[in-house]
Design a protein around this motif. Structure first.
Motif, short mmCIF file in Angstrom:
data_model
loop_
_atom_site.label_atom_id
_atom_site.label_comp_id
_atom_site.label_asym_id
_atom_site.label_seq_id
_atom_site.Cartn_x
_atom_site.Cartn_y
_atom_site.Cartn_z
N ALA A 120 -9.63 -3.55 4.59
CA ALA A 120 -9.41 -2.71 3.42
C ALA A 120 -10.42 -2.99 2.32
O ALA A 120 -10.84 -2.08 1.59
N THR A 124 0.84 -1.21 0.00
CA THR A 124 0.00 0.00 0.00
C THR A 124 0.87 1.25 0.00
O THR A 124 0.55 2.24 -0.66
N SER A 167 -5.61 2.00 -1.65
CA SER A 167 -5.95 0.91 -0.76
C SER A 167 -6.34 -0.35 -1.53
O SER A 167 -5.89 -1.46 -1.22
N THR A 168 -7.16 -0.18 -2.57
CA THR A 168 -7.66 -1.32 -3.35
C THR A 168 -6.52 -2.00 -4.11
O THR A 168 -6.41 -3.23 -4.15
N ASP A 178 -6.60 -7.34 8.29
CA ASP A 178 -6.35 -6.03 7.68
C ASP A 178 -6.74 -5.99 6.21
O ASP A 178 -7.17 -4.96 5.70
N PRO A 237 -14.44 -1.52 3.98
CA PRO A 237 -14.37 -0.43 4.98
C PRO A 237 -15.75 -0.14 5.55
O PRO A 237 -16.68 0.23 4.85
N ASP A 241 -7.13 7.98 -2.97
CA ASP A 241 -6.76 7.26 -1.76
C ASP A 241 -7.41 5.88 -1.71
O ASP A 241 -6.79 4.90 -1.28
N GLN A 242 -8.66 5.80 -2.17
CA GLN A 242 -9.34 4.50 -2.20
C GLN A 242 -8.68 3.57 -3.21
O GLN A 242 -8.54 2.36 -2.98
#
Length: 215
Positions: free
Chosen positions: A118, A75, A95-96, A114, A121, A91-92
């Motif tokens: 992710a 990430t 994460s993806t 975790d 959410p 930002d998403q």
């Protein structure tokens, strides 16, 4: 005197060589076709990585990273692309894509807490109301299209003027151009592949295709 003649001879020889180089045809270098691909996955980050990551680098860049990297490390790599190199990802997206890379290339498992956090959410904001139609230029910029195309000059891919000229008079032009954006491909404009943009909504595909065909 002999030394002077020797120096003059060397100078003349150098001038002849330089003149020959100046008149020589430009050196043409043909790169081999891209063969590296991302590892397939059912994770949502896979098509997103195909779309976004391949704008700037080959899949080999990912293959060359150290094995066993964690979710946090992958990430962070995706975040570096966003913040340091200006990659057109949110930002998403970071994460993806990080989840996909960590599970597919690193040490993470889909069942990890975790990773699940992710992927799902729960503390995120509620879905926003439908937004107004997005401007075509904003779509081009946010999806990194202008890294490979311009309006009137060939860059990596064809200029939009050239695309519009190719499909002029074709009643299926809008459908064909929208499909090319969504699915990507190679061979229409050379050997350099265009990545698929499967995440773009149908409405935004129509907006982009219409804009391109109007150039």
């Amino acid at each position: 005197m002999k030394r002077m003649k020797y120096m003059m001879t060397l100078l003349c020889a150098a001038q002849v060589c330089l003149a020959g180089w100046a008149n020589a045809a430009p050196l043409s270098i043909t790169l081999p076709p891209e063969t590296a691909v991302l590892k397939p996955s059912a994770l949502p980050g896979y098509p997103l990585a195909q779309q976004k990551c391949s704008i700037c680098h080959s899949a080999d860049y990912i293959n060359f990273q150290p094995p066993g990297m964690t979710l946090a490390q992958w990430t962070a790599e995706a975040g570096k692309m966003q913040h340091v190199y200006g990659a057109p990802i949110s930002d998403q997206d970071v994460s993806t894509i990080g989840v996909y890379l960590a599970v597919t290339y690193g040490s993470a498992q889909t069942s990890d807490a975790d990773v699940q956090a992710a992927l799902n959410p729960s503390a995120g904001p509620p879905p926003a109301a439908p937004a107004a139609k997005v401007d075509a230029m904003a779509l081009l910029q946010s999806n990194g299209c202008l890294a490979c195309h311009s309006i009137d000059q060939k860059v990596v891919g064809p200029a939009y003027h050239a695309v519009a000229a190719k499909y002029a008079g074709d009643p299926q032009a809008l459908v064909k151009v929208a499909s090319s954006i969504q699915h990507g491909g190679t061979g229409k404009w050379g050997n350099i592949p265009m990545p698929p943009f499967a995440q773009i909504s149908p409405d935004n595909l129509q907006t982009l295709a219409t804009f391109i065909l109007q150039q």
